[in-house]
Design a protein around this motif. Structure first.
Motif, PDB file in Angstrom:
ATOM      1  N   ALA A 195       0.825  -1.210   0.000  1.00 33.08           N
ATOM      2  CA  ALA A 195       0.000   0.000   0.000  1.00 33.08           C
ATOM      3  C   ALA A 195       0.858   1.258   0.000  1.00 33.08           C
ATOM      4  O   ALA A 195       1.940   1.299   0.593  1.00 33.08           O
ATOM      5  CB  ALA A 195      -0.913   0.001   1.221  1.00 33.08           C
ATOM      6  N   GLY A 196       0.345   2.294  -0.683  1.00 36.16           N
ATOM      7  CA  GLY A 196       1.005   3.593  -0.669  1.00 36.16           C
ATOM      8  C   GLY A 196       2.429   3.523  -1.169  1.00 36.16           C
ATOM      9  O   GLY A 196       2.703   2.984  -2.244  1.00 36.16           O
ATOM     10  N   GLU A 197       3.354   4.056  -0.366  1.00 35.63           N
ATOM     11  CA  GLU A 197       4.763   4.089  -0.757  1.00 35.63           C
ATOM     12  C   GLU A 197       5.354   2.693  -0.928  1.00 35.63           C
ATOM     13  O   GLU A 197       6.308   2.494  -1.677  1.00 35.63           O
ATOM     14  CB  GLU A 197       5.583   4.876   0.281  1.00 35.63           C
ATOM     15  CG  GLU A 197       5.701   4.230   1.655  1.00 35.63           C
ATOM     16  CD  GLU A 197       4.473   4.390   2.535  1.00 35.63           C
ATOM     17  OE1 GLU A 197       4.475   3.843   3.651  1.00 35.63           O
ATOM     18  OE2 GLU A 197       3.505   5.060   2.110  1.00 35.63           O
ATOM     19  N   ARG A 209       1.079  -2.315   7.921  1.00 41.71           N
ATOM     20  CA  ARG A 209       0.610  -1.008   7.450  1.00 41.71           C
ATOM     21  C   ARG A 209      -0.872  -1.069   7.099  1.00 41.71           C
ATOM     22  O   ARG A 209      -1.320  -1.965   6.379  1.00 41.71           O
ATOM     23  CB  ARG A 209       1.412  -0.565   6.224  1.00 41.71           C
ATOM     24  CG  ARG A 209       1.129   0.881   5.808  1.00 41.71           C
ATOM     25  CD  ARG A 209       1.737   1.158   4.439  1.00 41.71           C
ATOM     26  NE  ARG A 209       1.658   2.552   4.053  1.00 41.71           N
ATOM     27  CZ  ARG A 209       0.541   3.166   3.662  1.00 41.71           C
ATOM     28  NH1 ARG A 209      -0.608   2.502   3.637  1.00 41.71           N
ATOM     29  NH2 ARG A 209       0.562   4.442   3.311  1.00 41.71           N
ATOM     30  N   ILE A 211      -4.168   0.073   5.207  1.00 36.86           N
ATOM     31  CA  ILE A 211      -4.500   0.638   3.898  1.00 36.86           C
ATOM     32  C   ILE A 211      -5.483   1.791   4.085  1.00 36.86           C
ATOM     33  O   ILE A 211      -6.520   1.645   4.742  1.00 36.86           O
ATOM     34  CB  ILE A 211      -5.095  -0.442   2.981  1.00 36.86           C
ATOM     35  CG1 ILE A 211      -4.067  -1.565   2.766  1.00 36.86           C
ATOM     36  CG2 ILE A 211      -5.530   0.154   1.645  1.00 36.86           C
ATOM     37  CD1 ILE A 211      -4.617  -2.779   2.052  1.00 36.86           C
ATOM     38  N   GLN A 212      -5.126   2.934   3.494  1.00 37.39           N
ATOM     39  CA  GLN A 212      -5.935   4.141   3.633  1.00 37.39           C
ATOM     40  C   GLN A 212      -6.770   4.380   2.366  1.00 37.39           C
ATOM     41  O   GLN A 212      -6.525   3.788   1.314  1.00 37.39           O
ATOM     42  CB  GLN A 212      -5.028   5.355   3.888  1.00 37.39           C
ATOM     43  CG  GLN A 212      -4.077   5.200   5.062  1.00 37.39           C
ATOM     44  CD  GLN A 212      -4.790   5.081   6.392  1.00 37.39           C
ATOM     45  OE1 GLN A 212      -5.834   5.707   6.605  1.00 37.39           O
ATOM     46  NE2 GLN A 212      -4.239   4.271   7.294  1.00 37.39           N
ATOM     47  N   GLU A 213      -7.724   5.272   2.492  1.00 35.43           N
ATOM     48  CA  GLU A 213      -8.558   5.644   1.348  1.00 35.43           C
ATOM     49  C   GLU A 213      -7.736   6.467   0.355  1.00 35.43           C
ATOM     50  O   GLU A 213      -6.830   7.213   0.734  1.00 35.43           O
ATOM     51  CB  GLU A 213      -9.759   6.458   1.838  1.00 35.43           C
ATOM     52  CG  GLU A 213     -10.826   6.687   0.783  1.00 35.43           C
ATOM     53  CD  GLU A 213     -12.067   7.347   1.356  1.00 35.43           C
ATOM     54  OE1 GLU A 213     -12.999   7.597   0.574  1.00 35.43           O
ATOM     55  OE2 GLU A 213     -12.097   7.600   2.574  1.00 35.43           O
ATOM     56  N   ASP A 214      -8.042   6.313  -0.923  1.00 32.26           N
ATOM     57  CA  ASP A 214      -7.424   7.092  -2.005  1.00 32.26           C
ATOM     58  C   ASP A 214      -5.907   6.904  -2.088  1.00 32.26           C
ATOM     59  O   ASP A 214      -5.157   7.872  -2.288  1.00 32.26           O
ATOM     60  CB  ASP A 214      -7.744   8.590  -1.848  1.00 32.26           C
ATOM     61  CG  ASP A 214      -9.222   8.882  -2.007  1.00 32.26           C
ATOM     62  OD1 ASP A 214      -9.881   8.167  -2.793  1.00 32.26           O
ATOM     63  OD2 ASP A 214      -9.718   9.801  -1.336  1.00 32.26           O
ATOM     64  N   GLU A 215      -5.437   5.690  -1.922  1.00 32.20           N
ATOM     65  CA  GLU A 215      -4.018   5.427  -2.145  1.00 32.20           C
ATOM     66  C   GLU A 215      -3.853   4.167  -2.996  1.00 32.20           C
ATOM     67  O   GLU A 215      -4.747   3.317  -3.070  1.00 32.20           O
ATOM     68  CB  GLU A 215      -3.252   5.290  -0.832  1.00 32.20           C
ATOM     69  CG  GLU A 215      -3.571   4.065  -0.009  1.00 32.20           C
ATOM     70  CD  GLU A 215      -2.699   3.981   1.243  1.00 32.20           C
ATOM     71  OE1 GLU A 215      -1.809   4.834   1.404  1.00 32.20           O
ATOM     72  OE2 GLU A 215      -2.905   3.063   2.051  1.00 32.20           O
ATOM     73  N   ILE A 216      -2.720   4.101  -3.642  1.00 25.58           N
ATOM     74  CA  ILE A 216      -2.428   2.954  -4.507  1.00 25.58           C
ATOM     75  C   ILE A 216      -2.207   1.710  -3.652  1.00 25.58           C
ATOM     76  O   ILE A 216      -1.540   1.758  -2.618  1.00 25.58           O
ATOM     77  CB  ILE A 216      -1.174   3.234  -5.358  1.00 25.58           C
ATOM     78  CG1 ILE A 216      -1.447   4.354  -6.364  1.00 25.58           C
ATOM     79  CG2 ILE A 216      -0.716   1.971  -6.080  1.00 25.58           C
ATOM     80  CD1 ILE A 216      -0.221   4.787  -7.132  1.00 25.58           C
ATOM     81  N   VAL A 217      -2.777   0.596  -4.105  1.00 21.81           N
ATOM     82  CA  VAL A 217      -2.523  -0.696  -3.466  1.00 21.81           C
ATOM     83  C   VAL A 217      -2.123  -1.685  -4.564  1.00 21.81           C
ATOM     84  O   VAL A 217      -2.899  -1.948  -5.489  1.00 21.81           O
ATOM     85  CB  VAL A 217      -3.758  -1.231  -2.715  1.00 21.81           C
ATOM     86  CG1 VAL A 217      -3.423  -2.574  -2.050  1.00 21.81           C
ATOM     87  CG2 VAL A 217      -4.234  -0.232  -1.675  1.00 21.81           C
TER      88      VAL A 217
END
Length: 235
Positions: A195-197, A209, A211-217
């Motif tokens: 997720a993300g970075e 980590r 997983i948040q909204e509006d991030e690349i997975v």
């Protein structure tokens, strides 16, 4: 099927002046015999001569796992008191041009060369890949079956049926692995969730980590589907 494959690979061996194939752990052994060896410190080796009976050398403690197929190979279990390399040398006989499986443990190759320093070694992959790259209609059917299973999981990911937001990478990875098995695969080979970075690392190991909204997975997953003949096909 195995008889035809061995017949075909022997033609390639003849064309390449290879007198014997030595296949240990890895994908080649089950492809030609239906038996998948465990990656143990004890030697398992199929000795496939260009002519004559193939011999599968296995530790005696592993012999019960082998489904004997005398029309394809004869079984040679070895005991703890025996030297498996000496057995291998005996089975090779006068063969000196030998192709060794790519994933054979180096220690066995070195020990073999210590006893037969005049061996001319080459990679078995240069022989077996010619056969394995040509897929039969049955193999194509099996590959499609394995691929379709993970395609269904990917569709559930894209539709949101598999929840991502609020879950950890490892939780999603475990869910993907469970679904791979539920879809009929016999084992999970990998279930990468980044997720993300972390998505910048294609081989990221899923962690805690969230997983948040509006991030690349990034999700990359697959397994092995094994037929009744013991040959596995990856999704």
């Amino acid at each position: 099927m195995f008889i035809d494959r061995i017949k075909d690979v022997r033609h390639v061996m003849e064309d390449n002046e290879v007198e014997a194939l030595l296949l240990s752990v890895g994908a080649d052994l089950p492809y030609f015999t239906g038996y998948e060896a465990m990656p143990l410190e004890r030697l398992t080796m199929l000795v496939l001569p260009r002519e004559g009976q193939a011999k599968l050398i296995v530790p005696a403690l592993e012999a019960p796992r082998v489904q004997e197929q005398p029309e394809i190979f004869s079984l040679r279990p070895w005991k703890e008191s025996e030297d498996p390399i000496a057995i291998l040398v005996e089975e090779l006989g006068a063969s000196r041009s030998v192709a060794v499986g790519d994933t054979t443990w180096t220690r066995f190759t070195i020990e073999l060369l210590n006893q037969l320093p005049n061996l001319r070694l080459s990679r078995a992959n240069s022989i077996t890949s010619i056969i394995r790259s040509k897929k039969s209609p049955d193999e194509i059917k099996r590959l499609k079956k394995a691929a379709s299973a993970v395609d269904r999981i990917a569709a559930r990911l894209q539709s949101g049926e598999i929840q991502l937001i609020g879950k950890s990478e490892s939780q999603v990875s475990n869910e993907l692995g469970a679904q791979i098995l539920e879809e009929g695969h016999h084992r999970v080979n990998f279930a990468i969730v980044a997720a993300g970075e972390n998505a910048a690392s294609p081989h990221h190991e899923a962690g805690h980590r969230i997983i948040q909204e509006d991030e690349i997975v990034l999700c990359d997953f697959g397994g092995t589907w094994i037929g009744e003949d013991g040959v596995g096909y990856c999704s």
